[in-house]
Design a protein around this motif. Structure first.
Motif, PDB file in Angstrom:
ATOM      1  N   GLU B 235       0.821  -1.216   0.000  1.00  0.00           N
ATOM      2  CA  GLU B 235       0.000   0.000   0.000  1.00  0.00           C
ATOM      3  C   GLU B 235       0.851   1.260   0.000  1.00  0.00           C
ATOM      4  O   GLU B 235       0.533   2.243  -0.670  1.00  0.00           O
ATOM      5  CB  GLU B 235      -0.976  -0.025   1.187  1.00  0.00           C
ATOM      6  CG  GLU B 235      -2.229  -0.795   0.803  1.00  0.00           C
ATOM      7  CD  GLU B 235      -3.017  -1.350   1.980  1.00  0.00           C
ATOM      8  OE1 GLU B 235      -2.757  -0.927   3.126  1.00  0.00           O
ATOM      9  OE2 GLU B 235      -3.873  -2.222   1.737  1.00  0.00           O
ATOM     10  N   MET B 236       1.952   1.221   0.759  1.00  0.00           N
ATOM     11  CA  MET B 236       2.823   2.398   0.777  1.00  0.00           C
ATOM     12  C   MET B 236       3.447   2.637  -0.593  1.00  0.00           C
ATOM     13  O   MET B 236       3.581   3.780  -1.043  1.00  0.00           O
ATOM     14  CB  MET B 236       3.914   2.237   1.842  1.00  0.00           C
ATOM     15  CG  MET B 236       3.367   2.340   3.256  1.00  0.00           C
ATOM     16  SD  MET B 236       4.611   1.967   4.497  1.00  0.00           S
ATOM     17  CE  MET B 236       5.617   3.442   4.423  1.00  0.00           C
ATOM     18  N   ARG B 237       3.822   1.563  -1.263  1.00  0.00           N
ATOM     19  CA  ARG B 237       4.377   1.729  -2.613  1.00  0.00           C
ATOM     20  C   ARG B 237       3.327   2.337  -3.545  1.00  0.00           C
ATOM     21  O   ARG B 237       3.627   3.181  -4.384  1.00  0.00           O
ATOM     22  CB  ARG B 237       4.855   0.394  -3.175  1.00  0.00           C
ATOM     23  CG  ARG B 237       6.222  -0.042  -2.667  1.00  0.00           C
ATOM     24  CD  ARG B 237       6.561  -1.421  -3.210  1.00  0.00           C
ATOM     25  NE  ARG B 237       7.810  -1.948  -2.690  1.00  0.00           N
ATOM     26  CZ  ARG B 237       8.989  -1.827  -3.308  1.00  0.00           C
ATOM     27  NH1 ARG B 237       9.074  -1.184  -4.454  1.00  0.00           N
ATOM     28  NH2 ARG B 237      10.078  -2.337  -2.776  1.00  0.00           N
ATOM     29  N   ARG B 238       2.107   1.880  -3.376  1.00  0.00           N
ATOM     30  CA  ARG B 238       1.044   2.391  -4.240  1.00  0.00           C
ATOM     31  C   ARG B 238       0.784   3.867  -3.980  1.00  0.00           C
ATOM     32  O   ARG B 238       0.546   4.654  -4.887  1.00  0.00           O
ATOM     33  CB  ARG B 238      -0.232   1.574  -4.037  1.00  0.00           C
ATOM     34  CG  ARG B 238      -0.921   1.255  -5.349  1.00  0.00           C
ATOM     35  CD  ARG B 238      -2.100   0.375  -5.174  1.00  0.00           C
ATOM     36  NE  ARG B 238      -2.778   0.601  -3.906  1.00  0.00           N
ATOM     37  CZ  ARG B 238      -3.925   0.045  -3.574  1.00  0.00           C
ATOM     38  NH1 ARG B 238      -4.531  -0.755  -4.418  1.00  0.00           N
ATOM     39  NH2 ARG B 238      -4.489   0.275  -2.410  1.00  0.00           N
ATOM     40  N   GLU B 239       0.846   4.233  -2.683  1.00  0.00           N
ATOM     41  CA  GLU B 239       0.633   5.652  -2.339  1.00  0.00           C
ATOM     42  C   GLU B 239       1.865   6.497  -2.644  1.00  0.00           C
ATOM     43  O   GLU B 239       1.816   7.723  -2.531  1.00  0.00           O
ATOM     44  CB  GLU B 239       0.349   5.788  -0.825  1.00  0.00           C
ATOM     45  CG  GLU B 239      -0.983   5.236  -0.382  1.00  0.00           C
ATOM     46  CD  GLU B 239      -0.992   4.924   1.128  1.00  0.00           C
ATOM     47  OE1 GLU B 239       0.009   5.248   1.817  1.00  0.00           O
ATOM     48  OE2 GLU B 239      -1.990   4.338   1.579  1.00  0.00           O
TER      49      GLU B 239
END
Ligand SMILES: Cc1cc2nc3c(=O)[nH]c(=O)nc-3n(C[C@H](O)[C@H](O)[C@H](O)COP(=O)(O)O)c2cc1C
Ligand code: SF4
Ligand code: SF4
Ligand code: FES
Ligand code: FES
Lengths: 608, 311
Positions: B235-239
């Protein structure tokens, strides 16, 4: 699913099919009825071995027309295997499905020889009668295209996989399509094979009843085993060495050296395997031997067992050869009943028996180590060599694998004597070889010749090529194209090598003048893409890139210049040859490379 | 059998105990041999073919990771043939697989060996969800002419703890070995399908939550390409908030049970973003259980975090 107790249910017919292959479940832990003792003893000792996996999957597929989640879970429990792994094995094989069941699946061969004989029309008819390829259509039927079915002499061919019934070969395809939907379609008798040439290996084919052991004996059968028992293991190997017999499965490895290497191994037991997977496009010589002279294979395998110190042999037959499988299974049963297999064979202190195993639709399983994987109930992924099969083969034990034709030479050598067999030798080859000649010849069939006979004379034996010769594919998809200038080439390994070709599996597909070679090259590229096991990167992705490249050339839409495409191909070919694990990836660029060299691809610029 | 063997690597003599692989022998000499499917803690499967090198007398190239060094072997690690095959393995992988999260070493090799995946044309459109899972062995549809087929497909998000992004999968078999035979003995996943359609799957491709998966995350621990990723990192990579340069790694011992596994807490902005265990830790050999890998974020605060959400 098992883990949280939500295993889907199987159906009684599926459970009965499993019982038939595996025997009834011995304990409640393996899916049987609960008994008092199961409440305090959990023993897996009585479970069947993992090598029952492929036979069980084939039985389930036949019963239900697909592999249902319930049946897969049941089978997993019965063999004490994870369901994920059973699914992994099932999804590897082309004749096992996990999608919606069909009453029957028609596999329409669209490979090179059948394409020359009108496979496209067969496919078009199937589409019209049933519906789009791959989907369950009218009459609950499904059809798909198929790689070579080993019936190229009777092209166009199809293979009918029927739920609840024996599989059927339709070659040539001639039935009206509506006939398949009938509960019991007429079983067409295929025309007898054309055989010709010197007929030493083919001596009994179409002459002696293949189901009659006494007729086999009256024609020299089992003389060789008696002689082998007198000579003993070293004596047998000495005769093979004197005969200079080399493997006919493609690699031409000396058979005596292979058998001796297995015999010498201290690790026990040893195994012998007859490789009857014959799936190289254009190849059907082993089929003719298996169907026409099955006792000879059983006798040869018995001699191999004696020479290598093995007590068990396997015959691995491709699933698309139901008649061959039935004939071999029958021969094994009769031989056992009459004391030619089992304990104390011919009254000597020699025990040996044979088990017949069926493939499930995978060319790569003809590769010897992938074949072991299939018998052992695993995905047909070739193993890295070394260790070689002579040291670590089937079940990790020393194993001699031989091609059917190689084995067919063994009784002959023992009857003639090795030196006599080798007497009339050509430079680098002793004995005769079988060639499966198909395509644009008058009499497609199997012809037996010596290495001094030329390609043109071989085609002459098959009645000649009335429409001329534009090119010949030698050795199947793993082989190479040669032009009409090669018709004077003797059929010896050295002469083939000199023309950057190979005799390989003995496939000879003749393309007439005006034939669409572009389509044939495209089909070969598709074949390797579809048949790669997917294990190693150079082959898994390289065969896809090769197929895409050939398609671009065929459609006349190269990426960049023709020279750039050629450089790309050469880069792919080098890496596939150098870095692939097995012969499939290593030989995948051969035929395409030869076609590029000869300018056979239409849109490519150099060709016509 | 002799206790040691002597051979040469690029002309330099080397003596190692019998049974030592060519790869280990090269490493002793400080010769770099790139590897992808090899991991010190697992049996070599020799499938990626990146480690291939030349052995005198062998027709094809030889995988360094699995082949034992033999007496008198002449090994060459940097010939044009070797470099060509390595370049092609990297190029072919990059042409089909998203190597974007495979780490700096892979990026360096791609550059060093001169991989040019764009030579194969523009990528074909991605496969719809589940399409690749449903293909029949031996029947491969192929990409539109002029494009190159890839593994591009939607990421599989079916549980709260980790995701499976199989367009990043190089099929190294490590996760299967770690889940099954060689570590966890759970066997939730296996290799399914054939050829280019071969893939990692549960039985009938059911969601992990319906499979035998126990969410130990050992597959994530061994995955070399980021195809398997903890939910928080994903999720952090996506954000766009994933920042390795702002992360610290703190070794500690798992507080849950008496086994005493070594944990490494990867912390960014005062949040535990990932938990790993070193491959050379005596107790774990890199493997953990669900508690160690996913259960220590309680130290951050008691408030619910994004980890607790459903699929
Ligand atoms: C992809 C592939 C498919 C093969 N298929 C067959 C086959 O169908 N039949 C066969 O006898 N050998 C086949 N071979 C060769 C076998 O691996 C093996 O070399 C052969 O069975 C040995 O027998 P021989 O020494 O009698 O030739 C194949 C090899 C490869 C790489
Ligand atoms: S060369 Fe192809 S068929 Fe052989 S192991 Fe590699 S991927 Fe499988
Ligand atoms: S998911 Fe990761 S560990 Fe598993 S095979 Fe693919 S790349 Fe390897
Ligand atoms: S049977 Fe169709 S090409 Fe061989
Ligand atoms: S690292 Fe040796 S083959 Fe993958």
């Amino acid at each position: 699913m098992e883990a949280n107790g939500r295993a889907p249910a199987s159906d009684p017919a599926e459970r009965a099919a499993l019982d038939e292959v595996l025997g009834p479940p011995p304990t409640a832990w393996l899916g049987g009825a609960r008994r008092e003792v199961d409440l305090h003893v959990a023993s897996a000792d009585a479970r069947p071995g993992r090598d029952r996996l492929l036979p069980a999957l084939l039985a389930l597929q036949r019963t239900a027309g697909t592999l249902t989640p319930g049946a897969v879970h049941d089978l997993a429990r019965r063999l004490d295997l994870p369901p994920s792994e059973v699914y992994g094995v099932a999804s590897f094989y082309a004749l096992l499905t996990q999608s919606s069941p069909a009453a029957a699946t028609l596999h329409v061969c669209d490979d090179i020889a059948c394409s020359l004989a009108g496979a496209a029309e067969v496919a078009a008819q199937a589409r019209e009668a049933i519906g789009p390829e791959g989907e369950v259509g009218r009459g609950g039927l499904r059809w798909r295209t198929s790689p070579c079915l080993g019936q190229c002499d009777r092209a166009p061919a199809a293979f009918l996989q029927r739920t609840g019934e024996e599989d059927q070969v339709l070659a040539p395809v001639s039935l009206p399509w509506s006939a398949w939907a009938a509960p019991r379609p007429p079983a067409p008798t295929p025309p007898p094979p054309q055989v010709g040439g010197e007929r030493r290996l083919l001596a009994r084919v179409e002459v002696v009843d293949p189901e009659d052991l006494d007729a086999y004996r009256a024609h020299g059968g089992y003389e060789a085993l008696r002689r082998a028992l007198d000579l003993g293991p070293e004596g047998v190997v000495r005769e093979l060495a004197a005969a200079r017999l080399s493997g006919r499965g493609g690699a031409a490895f000396p058979t005596a050296a292979k058998w001796e290497a297995v015999a010498r191994q201290p690790s026990r037991p040893h195994y012998v395997v007859a490789n009857a997977d014959e799936s190289e496009p254009g190849t059907f010589k082993d089929r003719v031997l298996l169907e026409g002279d099955p006792f000879a294979l059983v006798e040869a395998l018995t001699i191999a067992g004696l020479a290598t110190g093995a007590e068990r042999g396997y015959v691995f037959v491709r699933a698309e050869y139901p008649l061959a499988r039935a004939r071999i299974a029958h021969a094994v049963e009769v031989a056992r009943r009459r004391g030619y297999l089992g304990r104390g064979i011919l009254g000597r202190r020699f025990d040996f028996d044979v088990e017949v195993r069926s493939g499930a639709g995978a060319y790569v399983c003809g590769e010897e180590t992938a074949l072991f994987q299939a018998i052992e109930g695993r995905r047909g992924e070739p193993r890295n060599k070394p260790p070689y099969p002579t040291a670590k083969g089937l079940f990790g034990k020393p194993t001699a694998v031989n091609n059917v034709e190689t084995l067919a030479n063994v009784p002959l050598i023992l009857r003639l004597g090795g030196a006599a067999y080798a007497a009339d030798a050509d430079a680098d080859a002793t004995g005769t070889r079988l060639f499966a000649v198909s395509g644009a010849v008058a009499r497609p069939g199997v012809y037996e010749v010596r290495a001094r006979v030329t390609l043109g004379d071989l085609i002459g034996l098959a009645g000649g090529a009335p429409r001329g010769v534009r090119a010949v594919l030698l050795g199947g998809a793993a082989g190479a194209f040669v032009g009409p200038d090669a018709l004077d080439m003797p059929l010896s390994p050295a002469a083939a090598r000199a023309r950057a070709a190979t005799l390989g599996s003995g496939a000879v597909v003749v393309f007439p003048r005006g034939a669409d070679l572009t389509a044939a090259v495209g089909r070969i590229a598709r074949f390797f893409r579809d048949e790669s096991c997917g294990q190693c990167v150079p082959c898994r992705i390289g065969t896809v890139r090769q197929e895409e490249l050939v398609r671009r050339l065929a459609e006349g839409s190269p990426l960049g210049t023709a020279a750039e495409e050629r450089a790309l191909f050469d880069d792919l070919a080098r890496a596939m040859r150098d870095a692939s694990i097995c012969g499939l990836g290593q030989s995948a660029p051969n035929a395409v490379e030869s076609a590029l060299r000869l300018g056979l691809i239409a849109g490519e610029g150099e060709g016509e | 059998m002799t206790a040691s063997v002597t051979a040469t690597v690029d002309g330099r003599p080397v003596t190692v105990p019998a049974g030592t692989t060519i790869l280990e022998a090269c490493r002793r000499l400080g010769v770099e041999v790139p590897t992808l499917c090899f991991l010190e803690t697992l049996e070599p499967v020799n499938v990626c073919r990146l480690c291939v090198l030349e052995v005198e007398g062998s027709r094809a190239l030889v995988p360094a990771c699995s082949r034992p060094l033999e007496e008198g072997m002449e090994v060459r690690t940097d010939t044009p043939r070797v470099r060509h095959s390595r370049r092609m393995v990297l190029e072919l992988l990059a042409s089909a697989v998203d190597l974007g999260a495979a780490g700096p070493e892979v990026a360096r090799w791609l550059a060093e060996y001169g991989a040019r995946p764009e030579r194969y044309g523009p990528p074909a459109p991605p496969a719809p969800a589940g399409a690749r899972d449903g293909r029949q062995a031996g029947h491969h549809p192929g990409a539109p002419t002029g494009t190159r087929e890839t593994l591009a497909q939607p990421v599989k998000v079916d549980n709260a703890l980790y995701v499976r992004d199989y367009e990043k999968c190089i099929l190294c078999y490590k996760c299967v070995e770690a889940c099954g035979e060689q570590a966890q003995a759970t066997f939730a996943i296996a290799v399914a399908g054939r050829g280019f359609d071969a893939r990692i799957a549960t039985e009938f491709d059911v969601p992990l939550t319906e499979s035998a998966c126990v969410f130990c995350g050992n597959c994530i621990g061994v995955c070399p390409t980021g195809a398997l990723m903890v939910r928080r990192e994903y999720e952090m990579r996506r954000e766009g908030t994933w920042a390795p340069e702002r992360q610290s790694a703190t070794a500690t011992i798992c507080p849950y049970c008496g086994v005493g596994c070594t944990l490494v807490l990867h912390v960014q902005d005062n949040r535990i973003v990932k938990v790993t265990s070193p491959l050379d830790a005596d107790v774990t050999r890199g493997h953990l259980c669900i508690k160690g890998r996913f259960g220590v974020t309680f130290v951050e605060d008691a408030a619910p975090t994004s980890d607790r959400g459903g699929a």
